[in-house]
Design a protein around this motif. Structure first.
Motif, short mmCIF file in Angstrom:
data_model
loop_
_atom_site.label_atom_id
_atom_site.label_comp_id
_atom_site.label_asym_id
_atom_site.label_seq_id
_atom_site.Cartn_x
_atom_site.Cartn_y
_atom_site.Cartn_z
N TRP A 183 0.77 -1.32 -0.02
CA TRP A 183 0.18 0.15 -0.14
C TRP A 183 0.87 1.30 -0.14
N ARG A 184 2.12 1.14 -0.36
CA ARG A 184 2.88 2.33 -0.56
C ARG A 184 2.64 2.90 -1.91
N VAL A 185 2.46 4.47 -1.40
CA VAL A 185 1.66 5.20 -2.75
C VAL A 185 2.94 5.49 -3.85
N THR A 186 2.62 5.35 -4.81
CA THR A 186 3.57 5.48 -6.06
C THR A 186 2.97 6.38 -7.07
N GLY A 187 1.81 6.93 -6.91
CA GLY A 187 1.11 7.87 -7.82
C GLY A 187 0.02 8.64 -7.27
N VAL A 188 -0.23 9.88 -7.65
CA VAL A 188 -1.48 10.45 -7.09
C VAL A 188 -2.19 11.31 -8.03
N GLU A 189 -3.37 10.96 -8.00
CA GLU A 189 -4.08 12.14 -9.24
C GLU A 189 -5.06 12.99 -7.99
N PRO A 190 -4.71 14.19 -8.06
CA PRO A 190 -5.35 15.11 -6.95
C PRO A 190 -6.94 15.12 -7.56
N PHE A 191 -7.64 15.55 -6.72
CA PHE A 191 -9.13 15.91 -6.76
C PHE A 191 -9.29 16.71 -7.91
N SER A 192 -10.20 16.87 -8.92
CA SER A 192 -10.47 17.87 -9.84
C SER A 192 -12.00 18.10 -9.87
N SER A 193 -12.33 19.20 -9.96
CA SER A 193 -13.83 19.33 -9.91
C SER A 193 -14.36 19.04 -11.20
N ALA A 194 -13.38 19.35 -12.42
CA ALA A 194 -13.85 18.88 -13.77
C ALA A 194 -14.21 17.46 -13.78
N ARG A 195 -13.52 16.42 -13.08
CA ARG A 195 -13.75 14.98 -13.34
C ARG A 195 -14.41 14.41 -11.96
N LYS A 196 -14.12 15.28 -11.01
CA LYS A 196 -15.15 14.77 -9.61
C LYS A 196 -14.52 13.53 -8.99
N TRP A 197 -13.41 13.30 -9.11
CA TRP A 197 -12.66 12.26 -8.57
C TRP A 197 -11.12 12.53 -8.19
N SER A 198 -10.79 11.62 -7.27
CA SER A 198 -9.27 11.66 -7.07
C SER A 198 -8.96 10.28 -6.92
N GLY A 199 -7.65 9.88 -7.03
CA GLY A 199 -7.09 8.64 -7.05
C GLY A 199 -5.55 8.34 -6.61
N ALA A 200 -5.19 7.39 -6.38
CA ALA A 200 -3.83 6.93 -6.12
C ALA A 200 -3.48 5.53 -6.33
N THR A 201 -2.20 5.25 -7.07
CA THR A 201 -1.67 4.15 -7.09
C THR A 201 -0.78 3.53 -6.05
N PHE A 202 -0.89 2.33 -5.98
CA PHE A 202 0.05 1.80 -4.52
C PHE A 202 0.85 0.61 -5.37
#
Length: 810
Positions: A364-383
């Motif tokens: 579960w170590r974070v290797t990538g992050v996609e911050p929240f965007s009001s345009a796409r309305k979601w955030s995410g992370a790669t582990f």
């Protein structure tokens, strides 16, 4: 302040102004010049407490007695000092606390100037300044966004809407809002009094005193007493000059003795003392009372208007439920891991962090992050070992028509916020949501104040109607109120459908309990509509949007963590932000009102008998039967000292309107009995030509003391042990003043004429019998006709007496 005729300011670079540009704007007056003001000035406080009708009357009489009489006859003048000091000290204390709150809560904007970002005070901002903003920071002036990276603003203090608003470059921002998530920068387009929050605060800046029925009633009585004092004083002066054979000093002393007794000076002092003690008691509960009469006002309230955000709910959210959609996926671990991916979590993600701790292991170590965007309305992370996960709006992450969306709609109708956790099949990117597997629905609910339900139940038990008025979605507000058990919450009303006509609006408010999407102007109109139906309205709030309604309400209650504008116009500030403190304020107000009404019977009985004695003496052209010191002694032992203890004792009697008529129904008959018996004793003593004027006055003093003591005995009912001790101590004090030589000389009492003694005691006993008969007669009438109002307003019901004794034991 910006000139309304000036051309619009030029666009500036996102890098900010130069020092030269700042200087130009300062020279043009384009600065944020809103004055720092949290309460009225010390000068206004002193002026309001010094220059009163009461001080003018007592002060004038004090000067007269100092010029023409003996110093010991001017003891009544000390009441001015005590009464004024209590009011000034209490208000200055409240001002000091509020000023400290204003300084602590003041925002420190960060501006870009000369290529650097520096902290300045709000008053150092100028037009076109570029202000950098990040999570948790406050917007202090109006502007336009020039940079935005996942920027969300919390505008609940302005609109009442608790959902964060996404902002893009070019979008407007308003002063009074906060950054909920992300960061960015904005250019100041309106500063000083042109800013939105400043305009609201300025409209509410006129300081208005809380209406107090006690104070108003006393002012009415004092006004009539003032009108009567002039003709009665002239009559007394003429009669005293005639009876004293031209002795002007003696005539002035007699005139002051009659007139000053008509003024219920101790009642004004005692009202201030009772209020001040109430303020101290509430201060221990972290409740700041800015004005003495405010605790009385809240005790009379029959409608409480509550703002949902900050009053019924706390900051932040809670995870109410996690509905697993894919049992084979590690939902809890994924939620905990997503919490570690964002160093600045918003309220929704913080709730998930609180509910699900971060999982252990390198997978579960974070290797990538996609911050929240009001345009796409979601955030995410790669582990590292678990792939990519998304968290966002279900209607975006799920295809249209997906059966899960029906559950989402049902939950949304209940005022809940729903997020979807999904496992992405590929790497993060704008198209990651197109190939994602739904894993779970995360249901978020607003965090309710743990004491809110009990407080609402208390108000319901006291027949105080609670109206929830919020700028949030009506269904959401109704859901929150329903969870707290508020009656009528199942039928929330969207304020956009409410009529503008005041009478129709008042009817809607009477028929319904929960209102959503309410604008600041509507909150104000709602308060006015309720007041138009003779309701006494309290308004709670913490935001700039609440300021006008707080100011117009009979009692404004602000949270200590709220905006400075709301704290400055509210009469009561809950420093610990606990809604549960309000019942204590109501109870304290009831204690003050009930006890002041009780002791008012004593003071106004004195006003009545003083007026009648003055008239009878003037018509009969006799020397006035008392020196000022005689009346000071009787007033201290039968009114002043016992009233002090009675005013601070327990009392849970419900506040009722009609203070002045009720008190007069008791005071007028009691005063007539006291004046009639006293004058009869004095007149018979004067017929005894073997006695001196001093001995005749002593006889009158004995009769008046006996009758006044019985008035006290009636007012003190139902008895408790401490009341009996108090009455006995007052009787003992009078005996000491009569028979201890230096005290009898000081008070000019000479009880050595036995015929006068017999007359005084006999008539005094007869007067006590008349009072007792009247008290029992009024009780009989009250039992036969419950709707009738008895003149025995000083006696409480047996139920109230039982409550008092229970409180004393506690």
């Amino acid at each position: 302040m910006i000139d309304a005729e000036a051309p619009p300011p030029a666009e500036t670079s996102p890098e900010g102004l130069t020092s030269a540009q700042v200087a130009e704007r300062v020279a043009r007056g384009e600065v944020n010049d809103v004055p720092a003001r949290s309460s009225r000035s010390a000068r206004d406080i002193v002026r309001a407490n010094v220059f009163t009708r009461f001080n003018a009357i007592i002060g004038t009489l004090f000067v007269i007695i100092m010029v023409f009489g003996a110093p010991q006859d001017g003891l009544f003048g000390l009441v001015i000092v005590a009464n004024t000091a209590i009011g000034i000290i209490q208000e200055l204390r409240a001002k000091k606390t509020l000023d400290a709150l204003a300084v602590v809560g003041e925002a420190k904007p960060r501006v870009r100037r000369d290529g650097r970002t520096t902290d300045v005070t709000p008053r150092e901002l100028v037009l076109d300044d570029v202000c950098a903003i990040g999570a948790g920071e406050q917007i202090v002036v109006d502007g336009v966004v020039v940079e935005a990276d996942g920027l969300e603003l919390d505008e609940s203090l302005l609109t009442g809407e608790s959902d964060p608003v996404h902002k893009h470059p070019g979008d407007p921002v308003m002063s009074g809002s906060f950054v909920a998530a992300g960061n960015g920068a904005f250019r100041a387009t309106k500063v000083g009094r042109d800013a939105y929050a400043a305009r609201l605060a300025e409209e509410a800046s006129r300081f208005t005193l809380t209406r107090s029925e006690l104070r108003s009633g006393l002012d009415v009585i004092l006004k009539y007493v003032t009108w009567l004092m002039v003709p009665v004083g002239i009559l007394l002066l003429v009669s005293q000059l005639r009876s004293n054979k031209g002795d002007f000093s003696g005539a002035m002393t007699g005139m002051v003795a009659g007139v000053v007794t008509m003024v219920p000076e101790g009642l004004m002092l005692l009202t201030s003392v009772a209020f001040a003690v109430g303020v101290v008691r509430l201060g221990r509960k972290q409740c700041l009372v800015q004005e003495l009469p405010a605790i009385e006002g809240l005790a009379r309230v029959d409608v409480v208007c509550l703002d949902k955000t900050g009053t019924l709910t706390e900051g932040g959210m809670d995870v109410g439920e996690v509905r697993t959609l894919a049992p084979d996926l590690p939902v809890k671990e994924a939620l905990g891991a997503l919490g570690t991916s964002d160093p600045r979590p918003n309220a929704s993600l913080q709730a998930i962090i609180d509910a699900h701790p971060a999982p252990e292991g390198d997978g579960w170590r974070v290797t990538g992050v996609e911050p929240f965007s009001s345009a796409r309305k979601w955030s995410g992370a790669t582990f590292a070992g678990e792939g990519s996960w998304l968290l966002g709006a279900p209607d975006v992450l799920l295809p249209q028509g997906d059966p899960v969306l029906r559950d989402v709609d049902e939950l949304g109708a209940q005022g809940l916020r729903v997020l979807l956790l999904a496992k992405a099949d590929g790497p993060l990117g704008d198209r990651a949501a197109e190939h994602a597997t739904p894993a779970a629905l995360v249901v978020l609910e607003q965090r309710l104040r743990p004491d809110a339900a009990d407080t609402l139940r208390y108000f319901a038990s006291q027949a105080v109607a609670a109206k929830v008025i919020s700028g949030d979605n009506a269904l959401s507000v109704g859901a929150v109120a329903g969870k707290l058990g508020l009656a009528g919450a199942e039928h929330p009303v969207d304020a956009r459908t409410l009529p503008e006509d005041r009478a129709e609006l008042a009817q809607e408010l009477d028929d319904n309990t929960v209102f959503g999407r309410v604008t600041p102007q509507q909150k104000r109109a709602m308060v006015a509509a309720l007041q138009s139906k003779e309701h006494t309205v309290a308004m709670t709030g913490d935001g700039v949007n609440d300021v006008l309604a707080l100011k117009d309400a009979d009692i404004g209650v602000a949270m200590g963590s709220g905006s400075a504008a709301s704290r400055s116009v509210a009469q009561i500030v809950l420093l610990d932000n606990k809604f549960a403190t309000l019942p204590a304020v109501v109870a304290e107000g009831r204690r003050v009102i009930g006890n002041i009404e009780r002791v008012a019977n004593l003071f106004l009985s004195k006003t009545v008998y003083a007026l009648l004695l003055s008239l009878l003496t003037g018509v009969a052209s006799l020397p006035f039967p008392f020196l000022p010191r005689h009346l000071t002694l009787i007033g201290t032992l039968t009114i002043g000292t016992p009233a002090f203890f009675l005013a601070l004792g327990p009392n849970t009697e419900r506040a009722r309107p009609g203070f002045v008529p009720r008190v007069l129904r008791f005071a007028v008959p009691a005063g007539v009995v006291a004046a009639g018996t006293t004058f009869l004793t004095y007149w018979l003593a004067r017929l005894n030509h073997g006695s001196s004027l001093e001995q005749d006055r002593t006889a009158a003093t004995i009769t008046l003391f006996m009758v006044a003591m019985w008035i006290l005995a009636i007012v003190a009912r139902p008895y408790a042990w401490w009341k009996l001790v108090l009455i006995a101590a007052m009787g003992g004090g009078y005996l000491l003043a009569m028979f201890v030589p230096f005290l009898s000389d000081f008070f000019a009492l000479y009880p050595d004429d036995l015929p006068n003694w017999g007359i005084a005691v006999g008539i005094g006993l007869a007067g006590m019998g008349v009072l007792e008969f009247g008290w029992h007669l009024s009780g009989w009438v009250r039992r036969r006709h419950p709707a009738a109002v008895s003149w025995q307003a000083g006696a409480d019901s047996a139920k109230t007496g039982a409550k008092e004794k229970a409180e004393e034991k506690a």
